[in-house]
Motif scaffolding. Structure first.
Motif, PDB file in Angstrom:
ATOM      1  N   LEU A   1       0.916  -1.117   0.090  1.00 43.44           N
ATOM      2  CA  LEU A   1      -0.069  -0.171   0.078  1.00 43.44           C
ATOM      3  C   LEU A   1       0.791   1.196   0.005  1.00 43.44           C
ATOM      4  CD1 LEU A   1      -2.799   1.033   0.132  1.00 43.44           C
ATOM      5  CD2 LEU A   1      -2.657   1.082   2.767  1.00 43.44           C
ATOM      6  N   HIS A   2       0.505   2.020  -0.959  1.00 43.78           N
ATOM      7  CA  HIS A   2       1.303   3.318  -1.037  1.00 43.78           C
ATOM      8  C   HIS A   2       0.526   4.483  -1.237  1.00 43.78           C
ATOM      9  CE1 HIS A   2       4.487   6.005  -2.419  1.00 43.78           C
ATOM     10  NE2 HIS A   2       4.063   6.264  -3.403  1.00 43.78           N
ATOM     11  N   ALA A   3       0.569   5.654  -0.582  1.00 40.36           N
ATOM     12  CA  ALA A   3      -0.121   7.033  -0.778  1.00 40.36           C
ATOM     13  C   ALA A   3       0.722   7.599  -1.871  1.00 40.36           C
ATOM     14  CB  ALA A   3       0.028   7.741   0.378  1.00 40.36           C
ATOM     15  N   ILE A   4       0.102   7.594  -3.023  1.00 35.84           N
ATOM     16  CA  ILE A   4       0.709   7.969  -4.322  1.00 35.84           C
ATOM     17  C   ILE A   4       0.457   9.487  -4.586  1.00 35.84           C
ATOM     18  CG2 ILE A   4      -1.120   7.310  -5.787  1.00 35.84           C
ATOM     19  CD1 ILE A   4       1.307   6.099  -7.669  1.00 35.84           C
ATOM     20  N   GLN A   5      -0.779   9.847  -4.326  1.00 37.68           N
ATOM     21  CA  GLN A   5      -1.144  11.248  -4.564  1.00 37.68           C
ATOM     22  C   GLN A   5      -1.802  12.051  -3.256  1.00 37.68           C
ATOM     23  OE1 GLN A   5      -2.665  12.299  -8.547  1.00 37.68           O
ATOM     24  NE2 GLN A   5      -4.214  13.051  -7.765  1.00 37.68           N
ATOM     25  N   LEU A   6      -1.445  13.439  -3.330  1.00 36.60           N
ATOM     26  CA  LEU A   6      -1.957  14.346  -2.129  1.00 36.60           C
ATOM     27  C   LEU A   6      -2.334  15.539  -2.830  1.00 36.60           C
ATOM     28  CD1 LEU A   6      -2.604  14.829   0.783  1.00 36.60           C
ATOM     29  CD2 LEU A   6      -0.257  15.609   1.049  1.00 36.60           C
ATOM     30  N   GLU A   7      -3.719  16.057  -2.452  1.00 37.47           N
ATOM     31  CA  GLU A   7      -4.128  17.217  -3.041  1.00 37.47           C
ATOM     32  C   GLU A   7      -4.880  18.034  -2.156  1.00 37.47           C
ATOM     33  OE1 GLU A   7      -4.399  16.592  -7.853  1.00 37.47           O
ATOM     34  OE2 GLU A   7      -6.146  15.946  -6.557  1.00 37.47           O
ATOM     35  N   LEU A   8      -4.612  19.191  -1.695  1.00 35.87           N
ATOM     36  CA  LEU A   8      -5.351  20.383  -0.826  1.00 35.87           C
ATOM     37  C   LEU A   8      -4.940  21.692  -1.013  1.00 35.87           C
ATOM     38  CD1 LEU A   8      -2.667  21.499   0.937  1.00 35.87           C
ATOM     39  CD2 LEU A   8      -2.607  19.175   1.578  1.00 35.87           C
ATOM     40  N   ALA A   9      -5.898  22.513  -0.393  1.00 35.92           N
ATOM     41  CA  ALA A   9      -5.805  23.923  -0.829  1.00 35.92           C
ATOM     42  C   ALA A   9      -4.637  24.418   0.216  1.00 35.92           C
ATOM     43  CB  ALA A   9      -7.008  24.736  -0.391  1.00 35.92           C
ATOM     44  N   HIS A  10      -3.568  25.140  -0.027  1.00 34.27           N
ATOM     45  CA  HIS A  10      -2.742  25.632   0.987  1.00 34.27           C
ATOM     46  C   HIS A  10      -3.304  26.443   1.902  1.00 34.27           C
ATOM     47  CE1 HIS A  10       0.805  28.150   2.372  1.00 34.27           C
ATOM     48  NE2 HIS A  10       1.482  27.111   1.610  1.00 34.27           N
ATOM     49  N   PRO A  11      -3.143  26.126   3.169  1.00 37.24           N
ATOM     50  CA  PRO A  11      -3.769  26.746   4.429  1.00 37.24           C
ATOM     51  C   PRO A  11      -3.757  28.318   4.517  1.00 37.24           C
ATOM     52  CG  PRO A  11      -1.819  25.424   5.109  1.00 37.24           C
ATOM     53  CD  PRO A  11      -1.942  25.187   3.517  1.00 37.24           C
ATOM     54  N   THR A  12      -2.601  28.782   3.755  1.00 38.16           N
ATOM     55  CA  THR A  12      -2.504  30.204   3.916  1.00 38.16           C
ATOM     56  C   THR A  12      -2.856  30.915   2.523  1.00 38.16           C
ATOM     57  OG1 THR A  12      -0.562  30.008   5.258  1.00 38.16           O
ATOM     58  CG2 THR A  12      -0.605  32.087   4.275  1.00 38.16           C
ATOM     59  N   THR A  13      -2.465  30.560   1.289  1.00 41.09           N
ATOM     60  CA  THR A  13      -2.837  31.092   0.268  1.00 41.09           C
ATOM     61  C   THR A  13      -4.195  30.810  -0.369  1.00 41.09           C
ATOM     62  OG1 THR A  13      -1.659  29.471  -1.169  1.00 41.09           O
ATOM     63  CG2 THR A  13      -0.228  31.423  -0.248  1.00 41.09           C
ATOM     64  N   GLY A  14      -4.454  29.544  -0.019  1.00 36.49           N
ATOM     65  CA  GLY A  14      -5.756  28.941  -0.661  1.00 36.49           C
ATOM     66  C   GLY A  14      -5.406  28.202  -2.046  1.00 36.49           C
ATOM     67  N   GLU A  15      -4.392  28.401  -2.492  1.00 40.54           N
ATOM     68  CA  GLU A  15      -3.883  27.657  -4.065  1.00 40.54           C
ATOM     69  C   GLU A  15      -4.073  26.164  -3.704  1.00 40.54           C
ATOM     70  OE1 GLU A  15       0.211  27.147  -6.354  1.00 40.54           O
ATOM     71  OE2 GLU A  15       0.335  28.200  -4.641  1.00 40.54           O
TER      72      GLU A  15
END
Length: 327
Positions: free
Chosen positions: A282-296
């Protein structure tokens, strides 16, 4: 090197839009960089004042126009030692860092793992996280699961990341290899709770917390399947429990899959690979999120580790040798 406690001094006026709100509710809107539970603790500790008078009642109503002041201290967290353990850092700025965790590395100290963890490594690499709860760790990976993790370097960053997790706005995708040839992808929507008799295990239980895992087939082999999975929730051992529940346990997962399953007439290379694969595939291959400061919106990928690449190669050879179509 000891970290000085971080002083928090904030002041603002209560707007008319918050008239009639409880003090703890008003603070949550006025100071969104801090969690509601932390703000409530500060109120109860006498760290909040209205018009210069200390108010230690979270339920007290605000009338609008008051000056609310917060004067508190972020204490250094648990007394864990900093250790110079190498981290594979995929991304870092002043607010967050993303790491690609190797196998056999525990994320947080606990029973049987007092040190030598990701947390100890973080305290060495970024000493400022000593003032952030859990050294900024927002979510965890099992000891033998590899792949991407995000860590907050400040309390505000951690607060925003936790809120994203709770709102299911952070996208986490995994790849896994399971026993059995699956016919199609789908979703497992089954609550997970502590196993009734095995203290260290989890299980699908009606009384458990809601848990949902999406999965799709990447490649089929003679007796195995390579999957891509996406979490809606983040329960302990979620993918491992859900795949076992479907009766397609992960290769190498002794806890939820039992002993290695050897297909008929498999090669010595296949036997050695399956018996020698000592962790869940099992491998965590991708992570996506909104930057907590810029919102990017940000996205990172981590290629499959060598052991899973080798496993897939052996499975492909076995499938070809037996004349099966692996498309």
């Amino acid at each position: 090197m000891p970290i000085d406690p971080q002083a928090i001094k904030l002041s603002t006026d209560v707007p008319e839009t918050l008239v009639g709100k409880r003090l703890d509710q008003a603070l949550a809107e006025l100071f969104p960089d801090y969690s509601r539970s932390r703000l409530k603790e500060w109120i109860l500790a006498g760290n909040v004042s209205l018009n210069g008078t200390v108010c230690d009642k979270p339920r007290e109503k605000v009338f609008g126009g008051e000056q609310v002041s917060l004067d508190a201290v972020l204490e250094k967290q648990e007394n864990h030692v900093a250790q110079n353990i190498e981290l594979n850092i995929v991304y870092e700025d002043e607010h967050i860092l993303v790491i690609n965790k190797p196998t056999d590395l525990v994320v947080h100290p606990g029973a049987g793992n007092a040190d030598g963890t990701v947390l100890n490594a973080l305290l060495s690499h970024a000493p400022e996280v000593a003032s952030v709860p859990r050294a900024g760790i927002v979510h965890r990976l099992d000891k033998d699961t590899t792949g991407l993790m995000v860590v907050a370097k400040t309390v505000p960053a951690q607060t925003h990341l936790v809120e994203q997790l709770q709102a299911r706005e952070i996208s986490r995708e995994y790849e896994a290899v399971v026993y059995g040839t699956m016919v199609a992808g789908g979703i497992v929507d089954a609550p997970i709770g502590r196993h009734p008799t095995k203290r260290t295990s989890m299980a699908v239980r009606e009384t458990g917390k809601p848990a949902a895992t999406h999965y799709r087939i990447k490649q089929k082999f003679r007796a195995h399947t390579h999957l891509r999975l996406k979490l809606e929730t983040g329960r302990t051992h979620q993918i491992r429990v859900h795949m076992s529940h479907l009766r397609y346990p992960l290769v190498g997962d002794a806890l939820y899959g039992g002993r290695p399953r050897l297909p008929k007439a498999c090669s010595e290379a296949m036997i050695n690979m399956l018996r020698g694969f000592k962790r869940q595939a099992l491998h965590a291959i991708q992570l996506e999120l909104a930057h907590p400061t810029t919102g990017e919106w940000m996205s990172w990928q981590a290629p499959l580790p060598d052991d899973m690449v080798k496993l897939l190669s052996v499975l492909k050879e076995d499938t070809a040798e037996h004349g099966f179509d692996d498309d």
